[in-house]
Scaffold this motif. Structure first.
Motif, PDB file in Angstrom:
ATOM      1  N   ALA A  94      64.006  84.327 -55.658  1.00 23.03           N
ATOM      2  CA  ALA A  94      63.972  85.461 -56.639  1.00 23.03           C
ATOM      3  C   ALA A  94      63.513  84.776 -58.058  1.00 23.03           C
ATOM      4  O   ALA A  94      62.719  85.349 -58.792  1.00 23.03           O
ATOM      5  CB  ALA A  94      65.193  86.207 -56.919  1.00 23.03           C
ATOM      6  N   ALA A  95      63.895  83.610 -58.396  1.00 23.86           N
ATOM      7  CA  ALA A  95      63.443  83.034 -59.767  1.00 23.86           C
ATOM      8  C   ALA A  95      61.917  82.713 -59.584  1.00 23.86           C
ATOM      9  O   ALA A  95      61.207  82.952 -60.608  1.00 23.86           O
ATOM     10  CB  ALA A  95      64.113  81.619 -59.839  1.00 23.86           C
ATOM     11  N   PRO A 186      71.611  96.048 -59.045  1.00 25.02           N
ATOM     12  CA  PRO A 186      70.672  95.562 -60.021  1.00 25.02           C
ATOM     13  C   PRO A 186      70.587  94.064 -59.804  1.00 25.02           C
ATOM     14  O   PRO A 186      70.986  93.527 -60.670  1.00 25.02           O
ATOM     15  CB  PRO A 186      70.564  96.179 -61.427  1.00 25.02           C
ATOM     16  N   LYS A 187      70.160  93.602 -58.773  1.00 23.40           N
ATOM     17  CA  LYS A 187      70.201  92.045 -58.517  1.00 23.40           C
ATOM     18  C   LYS A 187      68.735  91.451 -59.115  1.00 23.40           C
ATOM     19  O   LYS A 187      67.729  91.999 -58.719  1.00 23.40           O
ATOM     20  CB  LYS A 187      70.252  91.756 -57.084  1.00 23.40           C
ATOM     21  N   PRO A 188      68.675  90.243 -59.684  1.00 26.25           N
ATOM     22  CA  PRO A 188      67.383  89.525 -60.112  1.00 26.25           C
ATOM     23  C   PRO A 188      66.433  89.453 -58.798  1.00 26.25           C
ATOM     24  O   PRO A 188      67.000  88.833 -57.756  1.00 26.25           O
ATOM     25  CB  PRO A 188      67.877  88.035 -60.543  1.00 26.25           C
ATOM     26  N   VAL A 211      64.960  91.757 -63.772  1.00 24.13           N
ATOM     27  CA  VAL A 211      65.100  90.516 -64.261  1.00 24.13           C
ATOM     28  C   VAL A 211      66.762  90.059 -64.225  1.00 24.13           C
ATOM     29  O   VAL A 211      66.913  89.159 -63.999  1.00 24.13           O
ATOM     30  CB  VAL A 211      64.568  90.219 -65.696  1.00 24.13           C
ATOM     31  N   LYS A 212      67.321  91.000 -64.871  1.00 23.60           N
ATOM     32  CA  LYS A 212      68.996  90.765 -64.878  1.00 23.60           C
ATOM     33  C   LYS A 212      69.519  92.303 -65.260  1.00 23.60           C
ATOM     34  O   LYS A 212      68.849  93.125 -65.702  1.00 23.60           O
ATOM     35  CB  LYS A 212      69.292  89.904 -66.141  1.00 23.60           C
ATOM     36  N   ASP A 213      70.834  92.328 -64.988  1.00 20.99           N
ATOM     37  CA  ASP A 213      71.650  93.464 -65.297  1.00 20.99           C
ATOM     38  C   ASP A 213      72.421  92.999 -66.805  1.00 20.99           C
ATOM     39  O   ASP A 213      72.951  92.076 -66.964  1.00 20.99           O
ATOM     40  CB  ASP A 213      72.730  93.547 -64.301  1.00 20.99           C
ATOM     41  N   THR A 218      72.202  99.134 -68.893  1.00 25.75           N
ATOM     42  CA  THR A 218      70.636  98.968 -69.048  1.00 25.75           C
ATOM     43  C   THR A 218      70.296  97.672 -68.032  1.00 25.75           C
ATOM     44  O   THR A 218      71.467  96.733 -67.884  1.00 25.75           O
ATOM     45  CB  THR A 218      70.218  98.580 -70.188  1.00 25.75           C
ATOM     46  N   ILE A 219      69.107  97.559 -67.598  1.00 24.76           N
ATOM     47  CA  ILE A 219      68.885  96.532 -66.790  1.00 24.76           C
ATOM     48  C   ILE A 219      67.227  95.867 -67.809  1.00 24.76           C
ATOM     49  O   ILE A 219      66.604  96.859 -68.291  1.00 24.76           O
ATOM     50  CB  ILE A 219      68.188  96.689 -65.545  1.00 24.76           C
ATOM     51  N   GLN A 220      67.057  94.660 -67.493  1.00 26.39           N
ATOM     52  CA  GLN A 220      65.624  94.114 -68.169  1.00 26.39           C
ATOM     53  C   GLN A 220      64.755  93.961 -67.011  1.00 26.39           C
ATOM     54  O   GLN A 220      65.396  93.681 -65.773  1.00 26.39           O
ATOM     55  CB  GLN A 220      66.197  92.986 -68.511  1.00 26.39           C
TER      56      GLN A 220
END
Length: 250
Positions: A94-95, A186-188, A211-213, A218-220
């Motif tokens: 994922a990274a 919401p997983k990266p 990107v992140k939770d 909210t999520i990015q």
């Protein structure tokens, strides 16, 4: 749905188009399977100039005159284990996906509404499959909404398994669901699908990468075709229909 249905450049609720999913593509009742086939390999008789892969490696005889035992290189389990380990090292994480996506932040479309992701998509089997399913022509993708083309480009560039390949967001979401890769966490690196006015999967308008939770509702994300560019966004989870989960190396 024809690709032409999503080519308007003056609406904030444009749905992205679709293309072929690597492997099986399912949208509604339609299904397509792509099979890669090559010539069958035939057994070859080892010769002095070209030994078989499984032929025992001959070890030079030492000066004592006693020969060492031949090692069956092709059947050595250590060789197989090493090959599997090397293959796992090459699987993207994922990274890796987020790093590539972030490298595209700032990429914009031109005056006609076309981006580098549109141009790439038209050269792939995804576009031809999309035409077969939804009608229109490959050229319709030239200036169509490209949010899902961006996601597809990222996955295809890195060879991500279980990512799918699409330009029509509802179709892409349905494929994830059909593969058992659909959920609400919401997983990266997850592919996130948005609907601005509800309506479930069929009402999906937009797609991006998590990107992140932020753990505050909210999520990015990193998204393509948002204000005509690739940008980092903060989105309310209330607009999220669901998440697709690619097969990343853990």
């Amino acid at each position: 749905m024809s690709p032409r249905h999503a080519t308007s450049r003056f609406t904030s609720k444009r749905k992205c188009l679709t293309g072929l999913v690597a492997g099986a593509v399912t949208a509604g009742a339609a299904a397509m399977t792509v099979v890669s086939a090559g010539p069958a390999l035939s057994a070859q008789t080892p010769t002095a100039s070209r030994p078989a892969a499984h032929q025992a490696e001959q070890v030079p005889v030492p000066r004592t005159g006693k020969a060492l035992h031949a090692r069956p290189v092709g059947n050595d389990p250590r060789v197989k284990m090493h090959a599997v380990a090397e293959q796992k090292k090459k699987l993207p994480t994922a990274a890796d996906v987020l790093k590539l996506a972030e490298s595209q932040v700032g990429t914009t479309e031109n005056a006609t509404g076309s981006s580098k992701f549109n141009q790439w998509f038209m050269t792939t089997p995804y576009a031809k499959a999309g035409v077969a399913r939804y009608g229109g022509s490959v050229s319709d993708y030239a200036n169509a909404s490209w949010c899902d083309m961006f996601v597809t480009w990222v996955g295809d560039t890195l060879g991500v398994k279980g990512m799918g390949g699409d330009a029509f967001t509802p179709g892409h979401a349905k494929w994830f669901a059909s593969q058992g890769r659909w959920g609400s966490t919401p997983k990266p690196g997850a592919v996130v699908f948005f609907s601005w006015n509800g309506g479930g999967i069929d009402g999906i308008d937009h797609v991006g990468l998590v990107v992140k939770d932020n753990h505050d509702g909210t999520i990015q994300t990193i998204e393509g075709n948002t204000d005509d560019a690739v940008k980092v966004r903060t989105r309310s989870t209330s607009t999220v229909v669901g998440y697709g989960y690619p097969d990343y190396q853990q």
